[in-house]
Design an enzyme around this catalytic site. Structure first.
Site, PDB file in Angstrom:
ATOM      1  N   ARG A 166       3.235  12.906  -9.041  1.00 17.39           N
ATOM      2  CA  ARG A 166       3.207  14.246  -8.453  1.00 17.39           C
ATOM      3  C   ARG A 166       4.420  14.418  -7.545  1.00 17.39           C
ATOM      4  NH1 ARG A 166      -1.462  14.245  -4.591  1.00 17.39           N
ATOM      5  NH2 ARG A 166       0.135  13.409  -3.236  1.00 17.39           N
TER       6      ARG A 166
ATOM      7  N   THR B 228       6.604  20.181  -4.585  1.00 18.65           N
ATOM      8  CA  THR B 228       6.213  21.298  -5.458  1.00 18.65           C
ATOM      9  C   THR B 228       4.786  21.136  -6.003  1.00 18.65           C
ATOM     10  OG1 THR B 228       7.002  20.173  -7.421  1.00 18.65           O
ATOM     11  CG2 THR B 228       8.591  21.540  -6.254  1.00 18.65           C
TER      12      THR B 228
ATOM     13  N   ASP C 119      -3.609   4.743  -0.222  1.00 18.22           N
ATOM     14  CA  ASP C 119      -2.968   4.934  -1.528  1.00 18.22           C
ATOM     15  C   ASP C 119      -3.464   3.832  -2.465  1.00 18.22           C
ATOM     16  OD1 ASP C 119       0.126   6.056  -2.669  1.00 18.22           O
ATOM     17  OD2 ASP C 119      -0.988   4.449  -3.668  1.00 18.22           O
TER      18      ASP C 119
ATOM     19  N   ASP D 126      -0.869   1.459  -3.987  1.00 15.86           N
ATOM     20  CA  ASP D 126      -0.346   0.475  -3.028  1.00 15.86           C
ATOM     21  C   ASP D 126      -1.382  -0.595  -2.709  1.00 15.86           C
ATOM     22  OD1 ASP D 126       2.004   1.820  -2.952  1.00 15.86           O
ATOM     23  OD2 ASP D 126       1.682   2.738  -0.978  1.00 15.86           O
TER      24      ASP D 126
HETATM   25  C1  HSX Z   1      -2.800   8.981  -6.681  1.00 20.15           C
HETATM   26  O1  HSX Z   1      -2.071  10.177  -6.885  1.00 20.15           O
HETATM   27  C2  HSX Z   1      -3.660   8.772  -7.928  1.00 20.15           C
HETATM   28  O2  HSX Z   1      -3.660   7.514  -8.483  1.00 20.15           O
HETATM   29  C3  HSX Z   1      -3.255   9.881  -8.866  1.00 20.15           C
HETATM   30  O3  HSX Z   1      -2.457   9.497  -9.946  1.00 20.15           O
HETATM   31  C4  HSX Z   1      -2.603  10.890  -7.974  1.00 20.15           C
HETATM   32  C5  HSX Z   1      -3.671  11.860  -7.549  1.00 20.15           C
HETATM   33  O4  HSX Z   1      -3.109  12.919  -6.964  1.00 20.15           O
HETATM   34  P1  HSX Z   1      -3.453  14.417  -7.295  1.00 20.15           P
HETATM   35  O5  HSX Z   1      -2.616  14.823  -8.449  1.00 20.15           O
HETATM   36  O6  HSX Z   1      -4.924  14.528  -7.540  1.00 20.15           O
HETATM   37  O7  HSX Z   1      -3.041  15.079  -6.010  1.00 20.15           O
HETATM   38  O8  HSX Z   1      -2.070   7.903  -6.281  1.00 20.15           O
HETATM   39  C1  HSX Z   2       1.599   9.311  -4.845  1.00 25.78           C
HETATM   40  O1  HSX Z   2       0.795   8.650  -5.779  1.00 25.78           O
HETATM   41  C2  HSX Z   2       2.290  10.425  -5.579  1.00 25.78           C
HETATM   42  O2  HSX Z   2       1.800  11.656  -5.191  1.00 25.78           O
HETATM   43  C3  HSX Z   2       2.035  10.173  -7.038  1.00 25.78           C
HETATM   44  O3  HSX Z   2       1.462  11.248  -7.721  1.00 25.78           O
HETATM   45  C4  HSX Z   2       1.142   9.016  -7.069  1.00 25.78           C
HETATM   46  C5  HSX Z   2       1.728   7.833  -7.775  1.00 25.78           C
HETATM   47  O4  HSX Z   2       0.663   7.098  -8.180  1.00 25.78           O
HETATM   48  P1  HSX Z   2       0.727   5.536  -8.550  1.00 25.78           P
HETATM   49  O5  HSX Z   2       1.900   5.384  -9.483  1.00 25.78           O
HETATM   50  O6  HSX Z   2       0.876   4.796  -7.263  1.00 25.78           O
HETATM   51  O7  HSX Z   2      -0.614   5.386  -9.186  1.00 25.78           O
HETATM   52  O8  HSX Z   2       0.820   9.710  -3.779  1.00 25.78           O
END
Ligand code: HSX
Ligand code: HSX
Length: 209
Positions: free
Chosen positions: A103, A107, A202, A205
C-alpha cells in the site's frame, strides 16, 4: 458478503498473546500458525464437496471428497506467508498462488508488485491469507482481482481487522455474495499511520523483521 468473527475463547487467548509486545518473533510465528489453523476450520465451512464411495475394512459406505477444481490458497506477501503452513495443514491438496501487494501510505493506492497464480482460476474457491486488514484497500484489490480472473468465491482469512477497514471492504465488494471474511479479532480504529489500534504492530515485521 459475509463477515465471520470467530469468538472461540482459545482463539481470543492466542490473539491476546500475539498482541503482546513482549512476544518474541518465534512465539509470534508459532501463534500465527496455530490461529490460522483454527480460523481455517471456520473459513472452509462452504468448501465444495462431492459424494464418494469408499470401502472401510468392514463395509462399503458413502462419504465426501473435495470437489474439482481444487481450492486455491493465496497468501499476500509478505505477512500472509506466515499463514500458509497453517492453512495447508487443513487443506493439504490445495494449490498455492502468490500475490505481492504493497500500500502506498500517502495515496492508499495498492501496488501489485508480484503475481504468481495459475493461468486459469475460473471456478476455483480461493482462500486469501493476510494477517492484517487495516484500511481494507489490500483486501478489496485482491478480491476484485481474483473475481475478475474468474474465481468462484473468495474467502479472506485475516487475524486482525479494523472496523473502518471492514466497512471499506463492505462498501467495495459487500454487494458480492461470493465473498467472505473470517477474522479472529476486530479492533475499533486506525491511527494516523493507518495502524490498527490497539492492534499488534506490523505483522510482517513481527514475523520476519
Ligand atoms: C499489512 O498491510 C498487511 O499484511 C496487509 O498486507 C496490509 C493491510 O493494509 P490495508 O491495505 O488493509 O490498509 O502489513
Ligand atoms: C505496510 O505493510 C504497508 O502499508 C504495506 O501495505 C504493507 C507491507 O506488508 P508486508 O510486505 O510487510 O506484509 O504497512
Amino acid at each position: 458478503m459475509e463477515i465471520i468473527h470467530t469468538n472461540h475463547p482459545l482463539v481470543s487467548h492466542k490473539l491476546t498473546v500475539l498482541r503482546d509486545k513482549n512476544t518474541t518473533p518465534s512465539q509470534f510465528r508459532h501463534l500465527v500458525d496455530e490461529l490460522v489453523t483454527l480460523l481455517a476450520y471456520e473459513a472452509t465451512r462452504e468448501v465444495s464437496v462431492v459424494p464418494v464411495q469408499i470401502e472401510t475394512p468392514v463395509a462399503p459406505t458413502e462419504g465426501l471428497g473435495l470437489a474439482e477444481p481444487r481450492p486455491m490458497v493465496v497468501p499476500v506477501l509478505r505477512a500472509g506467508l506466515g499463514m500458509l503452513e497453517g492453512m495447508l495443514r487443513l487443506l493439504p491438496t490445495a494449490e498455492v498462488g502468490f500475490l505481492g501487494m504493497v500500500r502506498n501510505d500517502e495515496t492508499l493506492e495498492i501496488d501489485t508488485y508480484a503475481e504468481r497464480l495459475p493461468d486459469d482460476i475460473s471456478g476455483r474457491q480461493v482462500f486469501v491469507l493476510d494477517p492484517m486488514l487495516a484500511t481494507g484497500s489490500t483486501v478489496v484489490e485482491a478480491i476484485e482481482y481474483l473475481l475478475k480472473r474468474g474465481a468462484k468465491d473468495v474467502t479472506v482469512v485475516s487475524i486482525l481487522a479494523a472496523k473502518p477497514g471492514l466497512e471499506t471492504v463492505e462498501r467495495g465488494v459487500g454487494h458480492r455474495a461470493q465473498v467472505r471474511v473470517v477474522v479472529a479479532g476486530i479492533d475499533p480504529e486506525l491511527n494516523e499511520n493507518n495502524y490498527i489500534v490497539p492492534g499488534l504492530g506490523d505483522a510482517g515485521d513481527r514475523l520476519y523483521g
